[in-house]
Design a protein around this motif. Structure first.
Motif, mmCIF file in Angstrom:
data_model
loop_
_atom_site.group_PDB
_atom_site.id
_atom_site.type_symbol
_atom_site.label_atom_id
_atom_site.label_comp_id
_atom_site.label_asym_id
_atom_site.label_seq_id
_atom_site.Cartn_x
_atom_site.Cartn_y
_atom_site.Cartn_z
ATOM 1 N N GLN A 1 48.037 41.980 29.828
ATOM 2 C CA GLN A 1 46.815 42.778 29.769
ATOM 3 C C GLN A 1 45.587 41.892 29.551
ATOM 4 O OE1 GLN A 1 47.921 45.479 26.618
ATOM 5 N NE2 GLN A 1 48.321 47.142 28.060
ATOM 6 N N GLU A 2 45.724 40.886 28.695
ATOM 7 C CA GLU A 2 44.608 39.970 28.466
ATOM 8 C C GLU A 2 44.239 39.217 29.749
ATOM 9 O OE1 GLU A 2 45.770 37.448 25.296
ATOM 10 O OE2 GLU A 2 45.515 38.979 23.741
ATOM 11 N N THR A 3 45.254 38.798 30.503
ATOM 12 C CA THR A 3 44.982 38.106 31.771
ATOM 13 C C THR A 3 44.274 39.035 32.754
ATOM 14 O OG1 THR A 3 46.945 36.747 31.445
ATOM 15 C CG2 THR A 3 46.026 36.837 33.671
ATOM 16 N N PHE A 4 44.714 40.291 32.821
ATOM 17 C CA PHE A 4 44.093 41.257 33.732
ATOM 18 C C PHE A 4 42.634 41.502 33.359
ATOM 19 C CE2 PHE A 4 43.106 45.720 34.775
ATOM 20 C CZ PHE A 4 43.221 45.642 36.160
ATOM 21 N N ILE A 5 42.365 41.642 32.067
ATOM 22 C CA ILE A 5 40.987 41.855 31.613
ATOM 23 C C ILE A 5 40.134 40.626 31.896
ATOM 24 C CG2 ILE A 5 39.547 42.206 29.567
ATOM 25 C CD1 ILE A 5 41.779 43.934 28.421
ATOM 26 N N ALA A 6 40.713 39.439 31.710
ATOM 27 C CA ALA A 6 39.965 38.206 32.011
ATOM 28 C C ALA A 6 39.602 38.135 33.495
ATOM 29 C CB ALA A 6 40.790 36.986 31.611
ATOM 30 N N HIS A 7 40.527 38.572 34.371
ATOM 31 C CA HIS A 7 40.229 38.592 35.806
ATOM 32 C C HIS A 7 39.118 39.593 36.116
ATOM 33 C CE1 HIS A 7 43.193 35.731 36.849
ATOM 34 N NE2 HIS A 7 44.262 36.518 36.742
ATOM 35 N N ILE B 1 36.706 40.503 34.107
ATOM 36 C CA ILE B 1 35.441 39.941 33.621
ATOM 37 C C ILE B 1 34.923 38.877 34.592
ATOM 38 C CG2 ILE B 1 34.398 38.562 31.771
ATOM 39 C CD1 ILE B 1 36.296 39.968 29.816
ATOM 40 N N GLU B 2 35.841 38.039 35.087
ATOM 41 C CA GLU B 2 35.408 37.020 36.043
ATOM 42 C C GLU B 2 34.909 37.658 37.334
ATOM 43 O OE1 GLU B 2 37.042 33.032 38.377
ATOM 44 O OE2 GLU B 2 38.409 34.250 37.167
ATOM 45 N N LEU B 3 35.586 38.717 37.794
ATOM 46 C CA LEU B 3 35.139 39.417 39.003
ATOM 47 C C LEU B 3 33.753 40.007 38.802
ATOM 48 C CD1 LEU B 3 35.652 40.556 41.823
ATOM 49 C CD2 LEU B 3 36.804 42.504 40.748
ATOM 50 N N ARG B 4 33.524 40.594 37.638
ATOM 51 C CA ARG B 4 32.197 41.147 37.344
ATOM 52 C C ARG B 4 31.132 40.056 37.366
ATOM 53 N NH1 ARG B 4 31.077 42.294 31.283
ATOM 54 N NH2 ARG B 4 31.041 40.024 31.500
ATOM 55 N N ASP B 5 31.436 38.922 36.752
ATOM 56 C CA ASP B 5 30.459 37.824 36.718
ATOM 57 C C ASP B 5 30.164 37.305 38.129
ATOM 58 O OD1 ASP B 5 30.422 38.070 33.993
ATOM 59 O OD2 ASP B 5 31.838 36.435 33.627
ATOM 60 N N ARG B 6 31.198 37.196 38.951
ATOM 61 C CA ARG B 6 30.989 36.702 40.323
ATOM 62 C C ARG B 6 30.138 37.690 41.121
ATOM 63 N NH1 ARG B 6 32.085 31.311 40.401
ATOM 64 N NH2 ARG B 6 34.024 30.886 39.317
ATOM 65 N N LEU B 7 30.401 38.980 40.959
ATOM 66 C CA LEU B 7 29.618 39.997 41.677
ATOM 67 C C LEU B 7 28.159 39.988 41.227
ATOM 68 C CD1 LEU B 7 32.121 43.011 41.723
ATOM 69 C CD2 LEU B 7 31.426 41.572 43.652
ATOM 70 N N ILE B 8 27.943 39.813 39.933
ATOM 71 C CA ILE B 8 26.578 39.777 39.417
ATOM 72 C C ILE B 8 25.830 38.563 39.978
ATOM 73 C CG2 ILE B 8 25.199 39.446 37.326
ATOM 74 C CD1 ILE B 8 27.233 41.136 35.829
ATOM 75 N N ARG B 9 26.491 37.417 40.028
ATOM 76 C CA ARG B 9 25.851 36.215 40.562
ATOM 77 C C ARG B 9 25.497 36.401 42.039
ATOM 78 N NH1 ARG B 9 30.044 31.765 37.970
ATOM 79 N NH2 ARG B 9 29.581 32.212 35.767
ATOM 80 N N ALA B 10 26.423 37.000 42.791
ATOM 81 C CA ALA B 10 26.155 37.229 44.212
ATOM 82 C C ALA B 10 24.997 38.207 44.394
ATOM 83 C CB ALA B 10 27.413 37.757 44.897
ATOM 84 N N PHE C 1 36.595 32.982 43.155
ATOM 85 C CA PHE C 1 37.404 33.976 42.438
ATOM 86 C C PHE C 1 38.855 33.966 42.913
ATOM 87 C CE2 PHE C 1 39.116 38.326 42.155
ATOM 88 C CZ PHE C 1 39.118 38.468 40.770
ATOM 89 N N ILE C 2 39.083 33.849 44.217
ATOM 90 C CA ILE C 2 40.445 33.970 44.734
ATOM 91 C C ILE C 2 41.170 32.631 44.835
ATOM 92 C CG2 ILE C 2 39.797 36.018 46.043
ATOM 93 C CD1 ILE C 2 39.854 34.288 48.556
ATOM 94 N N ALA C 3 40.433 31.526 44.878
ATOM 95 C CA ALA C 3 41.062 30.222 45.106
ATOM 96 C C ALA C 3 42.095 29.840 44.049
ATOM 97 C CB ALA C 3 39.986 29.136 45.212
ATOM 98 N N PRO C 4 41.875 30.092 42.745
ATOM 99 C CA PRO C 4 42.886 29.677 41.764
ATOM 100 C C PRO C 4 44.249 30.332 41.961
ATOM 101 C CG PRO C 4 40.795 30.115 40.686
ATOM 102 C CD PRO C 4 40.655 30.596 42.090
ATOM 103 N N GLY C 5 44.307 31.481 42.610
ATOM 104 C CA GLY C 5 45.583 32.159 42.809
ATOM 105 C C GLY C 5 46.277 31.831 44.105
#
Length: 273
Positions: free
Chosen positions: A5-11, A13-22, A93-97
């Motif tokens: 669950q912590e990993t999912f929430i971290a993803h 948060i990162e998705l939100r940050d990337r969308l905000i930057r874009a 966002f997707i490259a690490p996976g």
């Protein structure tokens, strides 16, 4: 809270940050371009204005249309200018996976699809619009004085940009189908007659009811299909050795359980990527 669950929430948060930057990048470019919104619309309207009778202008039937239409056009241009940064955020966002071989394939496909979409828009603006508007102007009765509405013109331009941009993505779609194992190159070659018919049917649906625009959409679609076959064939010839090397697992790694060895090998590949 579990680690999953912590990993999912971290993803998230990162998705939100990337969308905000874009989004911020698009807004910044939009604000910088706003003082020239009228000039930007004039550039977009130039193919139509070049075919109108001398002294004739486009009209605006709405009260706020003269303001909102240039704003919409400027927003579209701002997104195009900010597209490299937007794509970088998506890639980050997707490259690490992704595995190493997936990264090698994904980045060229993303860049190639973006470039092809922009080329499709440019082809539509510089070649298709001029010929289509000239044909319509010559076909129209002499008793009619054309005065296109700017909002309807914007709607027409956006639909044409979208149609030609998607059409120019045909090579990417062909390559993805071959790489995913949906079809092979031989089947794609056999489907040429059906693709040609389908291209003209699609062109007749998405373009205005004139032969020129339909022809100028269908022919590039067929040519790009052939380009996709060539690229997919080239990638298929070069991929078996790489795939065999990637799937090969030394006996010392597998031990008695080959499946476990393959999983460990893929994990090592992910770490290398």
């Amino acid at each position: 809270m579990s680690a999953q669950q912590e990993t999912f929430i971290a993803h998230l948060i990162e998705l939100r940050d990337r969308l905000i930057r874009a989004l911020l990048a698009v807004i910044v470019v939009f604000v910088c371009l706003m003082p020239w919104a009228g000039d930007i619309y004039d550039i977009l309207a130039r193919p139509m204005m070049n075919t109108l009778p001398e002294g004739t202008n486009m009209i605006a039937t709405g009260v706020v249309t003269p303001f909102f239409v240039p704003v919409k056009v400027t927003m579209m241009v701002a997104f195009v200018f900010a597209l490299p940064w937007v794509l970088y955020q998506a890639w980050a966002f997707i490259a690490p996976g992704l595995y190493a071989h997936e990264k090698r394939m994904a980045l060229p496909l993303v860049l190639g699809s973006t470039l092809l979409f922009l080329i499709g828009m440019a082809f539509c603006y510089f070649f298709v619009f001029g010929m289509v508007f000239k044909f319509i102007a010559e076909f129209a009765p002499k008793s009619i004085v054309p005065a296109p509405d700017i909002e309807q013109y914007l709607s027409f331009v956006m639909s044409m940009f979208l149609a030609f941009g998607i059409t120019f993505e045909v090579p990417v779609a062909v390559i993805l189908m071959v790489k995913a194992g949906i079809v092979d190159v031989a089947k794609l070659k056999e489907a040429r007659p059906y693709v040609i018919v389908g291209a003209f049917v699609i062109a007749a649906i998405v373009t205005p009811p004139d032969v020129i625009s339909q022809f100028m959409l269908a022919v590039p679609m067929c040519l790009l299909y052939e380009l996709g076959i060539i690229l997919a064939g080239w990638m298929s010839k070069s991929s078996p050795q790489a795939a065999a090397a990637a799937d090969y697992v030394p006996p010392s790694i597998t031990g008695g359980d080959g499946e476990v060895g393959r999983i460990e090998a893929k994990d090592g590949e992910r770490d290398k990527g």
